[in-house]
Write a protein that holds these residues in place. Structure first.
Motif, PDB file in Angstrom:
ATOM      1  N   ARG A  52       0.819  -1.211   0.000  1.00  0.00           N
ATOM      2  CA  ARG A  52       0.000   0.000   0.000  1.00  0.00           C
ATOM      3  C   ARG A  52       0.855   1.263   0.000  1.00  0.00           C
ATOM      4  O   ARG A  52       0.336   2.365   0.113  1.00  0.00           O
ATOM      5  CB  ARG A  52      -0.919   0.015   1.214  1.00  0.00           C
ATOM      6  N   MET A  55       5.224   3.281   4.566  1.00  0.00           N
ATOM      7  CA  MET A  55       4.632   3.766   5.806  1.00  0.00           C
ATOM      8  C   MET A  55       5.755   4.113   6.784  1.00  0.00           C
ATOM      9  O   MET A  55       6.627   3.289   7.056  1.00  0.00           O
ATOM     10  CB  MET A  55       3.732   2.693   6.416  1.00  0.00           C
ATOM     11  N   ARG A  66       1.650   7.581   6.247  1.00  0.00           N
ATOM     12  CA  ARG A  66       1.927   7.117   4.890  1.00  0.00           C
ATOM     13  C   ARG A  66       2.698   8.211   4.143  1.00  0.00           C
ATOM     14  O   ARG A  66       2.280   9.369   4.121  1.00  0.00           O
ATOM     15  CB  ARG A  66       0.639   6.792   4.142  1.00  0.00           C
ATOM     16  N   GLU A 198      -2.662  11.574   6.225  1.00  0.00           N
ATOM     17  CA  GLU A 198      -2.079  10.225   6.206  1.00  0.00           C
ATOM     18  C   GLU A 198      -1.624   9.755   7.583  1.00  0.00           C
ATOM     19  O   GLU A 198      -1.135   8.646   7.742  1.00  0.00           O
ATOM     20  CB  GLU A 198      -0.895  10.179   5.235  1.00  0.00           C
TER      21      GLU A 198
END
Length: 204
Positions: A52, A55, A66, A198
């Motif tokens: 994804r 991070m 993120r 984020e």
């Protein structure tokens, strides 16, 4: 005092100004590099490269961020000696720190009260306030209560624009502070808001 390497030289003034207003400037805060991951161990945080995206995860608190395109983890102590998270976007001249503290360590009150305390501390580092603090419409970050302000001031003869967000997460308050040169505030406004969005909880 540590030197600024590579293309970091041009953004040194706004970094120093940002740190002065936060009460963070020191001789060990300017060791900037284009390759932060290669400058030494990041003891306060690490980068988790997942499907994804990258991070940035704190080793100190149960929080993470993120990293959007252009953002990199900053080496420990670059932006704050005790940061839970620290990152920068050198191309766009933006800097971010996350600082958490237990609610029992601050004065009694709610998140609005604490946000105002943090703002007063920040503005105490200004030689001149350029505009009245402006409350944004943000009320939650990653489902947690939040209070967010835009703040602009002169620090060390540099005009700096801050996006200051106070987040109440469990037993802690977190300050997520992003700053950029004031003349880039409009160009960077969306990116500054986006990187704050984020911020989220993690599992230590």
């Amino acid at each position: 005092m540590a030197g600024v390497t590579g293309t970091g030289q041009w953004m040194r003034p706004v970094l120093v100004a940002g740190l002065v207003a936060l009460g963070l400037a020191g001789c060990d805060t300017l060791g900037l590099s284009r390759s932060p991951e290669g400058t030494g161990e990041m003891s306060n945080q690490y980068v988790d490269n997942g499907f994804r995206g990258d991070m940035l995860v704190s080793r100190m608190k149960p929080v993470q961020l993120r990293l959007q395109p252009g953002w990199s983890a900053a080496p420990t102590g670059t932006l704050h000696n005790n940061a839970d998270l620290e990152a920068y976007n050198l191309d766009e001249n933006m800097f971010l720190v996350v600082l958490g503290e237990n609610r029992e360590a601050v004065a009694r009150g709610n998140i609005e009260d604490q946000a105002n305390v943090y703002l007063q501390i920040l503005k105490g580092g200004f030689s001149q306030v350029l505009a009245n603090q402006a409350r944004t419409g943000v009320e939650r970050i990653s489902s947690f209560p939040a209070v967010q302000y835009e703040v602009r001031g002169n620090v060390s003869e540099q005009a700096v624009a801050y996006l200051h967000t106070t987040i109440e997460m469990g037993e802690d308050y977190y300050q997520v502070v992003v700053w950029t040169p004031d003349d880039l505030r409009t160009a960077n406004a969306e990116a500054m808001r986006a990187v704050v969005e984020e911020f989220r909880a993690s599992q230590l």
